[in-house]
Design a protein around this motif. Sequence first.
Motif, PDB file in Angstrom:
ATOM      1  N   UNK A 159       2.157  -0.134   1.872  1.00  0.00           N
ATOM      2  CA  UNK A 159       1.549  -0.043   0.540  1.00  0.00           C
ATOM      3  C   UNK A 159       0.093   0.377   0.709  1.00  0.00           C
ATOM      4  N   UNK A 160      -0.115   1.579   1.236  1.00  0.00           N
ATOM      5  CA  UNK A 160      -1.478   1.991   1.554  1.00  0.00           C
ATOM      6  C   UNK A 160      -2.343   2.152   0.313  1.00  0.00           C
ATOM      7  N   UNK A 161      -1.736   2.459  -0.845  1.00  0.00           N
ATOM      8  CA  UNK A 161      -2.526   2.558  -2.064  1.00  0.00           C
ATOM      9  C   UNK A 161      -3.127   1.220  -2.450  1.00  0.00           C
ATOM     10  N   UNK A 162      -2.327   0.161  -2.404  1.00  0.00           N
ATOM     11  CA  UNK A 162      -2.831  -1.176  -2.734  1.00  0.00           C
ATOM     12  C   UNK A 162      -3.809  -1.662  -1.671  1.00  0.00           C
ATOM     13  N   UNK A 163      -3.513  -1.353  -0.408  1.00  0.00           N
ATOM     14  CA  UNK A 163      -4.415  -1.772   0.663  1.00  0.00           C
ATOM     15  C   UNK A 163      -5.789  -1.145   0.478  1.00  0.00           C
ATOM     16  N   UNK A 164      -5.826   0.124   0.095  1.00  0.00           N
ATOM     17  CA  UNK A 164      -7.092   0.808  -0.161  1.00  0.00           C
ATOM     18  C   UNK A 164      -7.791   0.209  -1.379  1.00  0.00           C
ATOM     19  N   UNK A 165      -7.043  -0.029  -2.436  1.00  0.00           N
ATOM     20  CA  UNK A 165      -7.625  -0.575  -3.668  1.00  0.00           C
ATOM     21  C   UNK A 165      -8.261  -1.934  -3.424  1.00  0.00           C
ATOM     22  N   UNK A 166      -7.704  -2.707  -2.489  1.00  0.00           N
ATOM     23  CA  UNK A 166      -8.170  -4.070  -2.245  1.00  0.00           C
ATOM     24  C   UNK A 166      -9.324  -4.154  -1.255  1.00  0.00           C
ATOM     25  N   UNK A 167      -9.909  -3.042  -0.883  1.00  0.00           N
ATOM     26  CA  UNK A 167     -11.009  -3.096   0.085  1.00  0.00           C
ATOM     27  C   UNK A 167     -12.162  -3.992  -0.349  1.00  0.00           C
ATOM     28  N   UNK A 168     -12.496  -4.101  -1.643  1.00  0.00           N
ATOM     29  CA  UNK A 168     -13.600  -5.010  -2.019  1.00  0.00           C
ATOM     30  C   UNK A 168     -13.379  -6.463  -1.616  1.00  0.00           C
ATOM     31  N   UNK A 169     -12.128  -6.877  -1.388  1.00  0.00           N
ATOM     32  CA  UNK A 169     -11.894  -8.260  -0.979  1.00  0.00           C
ATOM     33  C   UNK A 169     -12.632  -8.585   0.318  1.00  0.00           C
ATOM     34  N   UNK A 170     -12.725  -7.605   1.233  1.00  0.00           N
ATOM     35  CA  UNK A 170     -13.419  -7.848   2.498  1.00  0.00           C
ATOM     36  C   UNK A 170     -14.906  -8.091   2.275  1.00  0.00           C
TER      37      UNK A 170
END
Length: 505
Positions: free
Chosen positions: A151-162
């Motif tokens: 799910x690379x789209x969701x993984x990219x979208x969630x970058x602010x979590x880091x």
Amino acid sequence: EESDGQVSSITMSQTVIEGGRTPQMPILTAYCEPVNQTTWSIKPLPRRYNTQSSSQPQSSEAESQSNLFSIQYPHLTSCKALPSQFPIDTPPVDLDPFLPWIHDVFPSSDGKYIQFIAQNRRRCFNGQRRVYNGERLPQGVVAHKNYVHLEYGKNYFMRPQAALFQHVPVKKVEVSDEHDDDSSNHEKIASTVGEEPRYRLASHEDADPDGMDTRFICRFKSFDPDATTLTIVGYSLSEFELDYDFHTYRKGYLHTATHEGYDNHMIWMSQLLFKCPIPEDWRDKVKLGDTVINDYSTLYVDIIPIRTPPRYTPPREFFQPKYRNSKMTLENLFLPDDEWGKDHILPKIDHSGRWENIPICMPSLMTHGLLPKGSDIRSHSLPDHTDNHVAFPPDETPSVIHEVIACTWASTTFKTRSNRAQVGDGKRRLKEWLEFNLLSGFNHIYVYDNSGAFTNRDSLADVIDLFPPEQVTRIDWPCKICSNRDGNEGERSSQYAAESSCRMR
């Protein structure tokens, strides 16, 4: 109703609770703000303006309050049931990844802090597959050893979590810009503490002492049930329970977070633990449980994330000054004045994405009925219980009422990793485990009952009821693990959060 053995936390939360939040009391709300990651490469980082003023020029990177959209959670009605009613399985984080993925929230026993147990939502979308022969990956998607995220789209979208795991220094400033006035339609809330504090992103050298190591602005509000009015009673800046960048360095890793997100093996980056200092005038009331009426709070906290991109540089490039007397720090490699500028003023709170109206309930032992409301834990604390090898300040010596406790995250039924097998004898296992550990000398055991993640027809309550309440406490914990894949590609979020909740409570 059951569906493939699963049920949402919203369904589970519809248990009838005596008392609880009344219709006049504030509702837990998430204000989601659009995130434009394409602006992260611009230096200095563009400001997010309060663009309600028509004279303020619009730009693609400037978000406004008019772009915020809210989600209310009226099913959160009970302090006792808060962990089972908080929106965990369908969180607003999926729409605004700068919001912390909160699993539990509670005050410290001394009333000084409100503690948050959150998880890293990005880790839920890290399953991998091989790159197909000749496959062209979308722009921004990077393979790792010929593997790519499922799910690379969701993984990219969630970058602010880091980014939420990394500190950011801020400095309080006076704002006179006419475009920053509050001309919105947001309902004004009375305040007993003057004007809202404003902050800018800063270097360590320019930051205020309480803004050296933070990530969230905390706003406190009190509800008067007689007048049905809400009043702002204080502000503070969040504090981390541990330094994630320093931990990464000591573990020998080069980066706390990566662009690509192939870092699930860094288990310490799963649990986001932070706290907000409670205004001094309210600490005694919180400590004694006086802010809770009929199982719901009259004191609330809003959590406003400070939105900066994750730092993908080595942690040593932006260590805090307290580390600079050692050889660990690499000087002047991450330059905040270049990255953020010297005039990056944060928007007003009501123009920012945020969690709002999070209830500040009673300290844990009162919530679980192990201490009566209004009692001071210090008067019930066991004598000479501290470790002689640990030195605590006189006013911070921990107070405990049990010598040895245990916690377990258990369920009536569960599936093993990768859903290979269904285990259905959870009750028998728990009964045997409780009997053994109580006979072995444990004074109290807390059971985080995860049965609601699999069924809404059964729980571990009937087993726990076989034991005296002064020995075993059940905590309804229906949130699901967000990924049950094999190896490092799984994410046991519910289990990790229960562990942190146990330790911090």
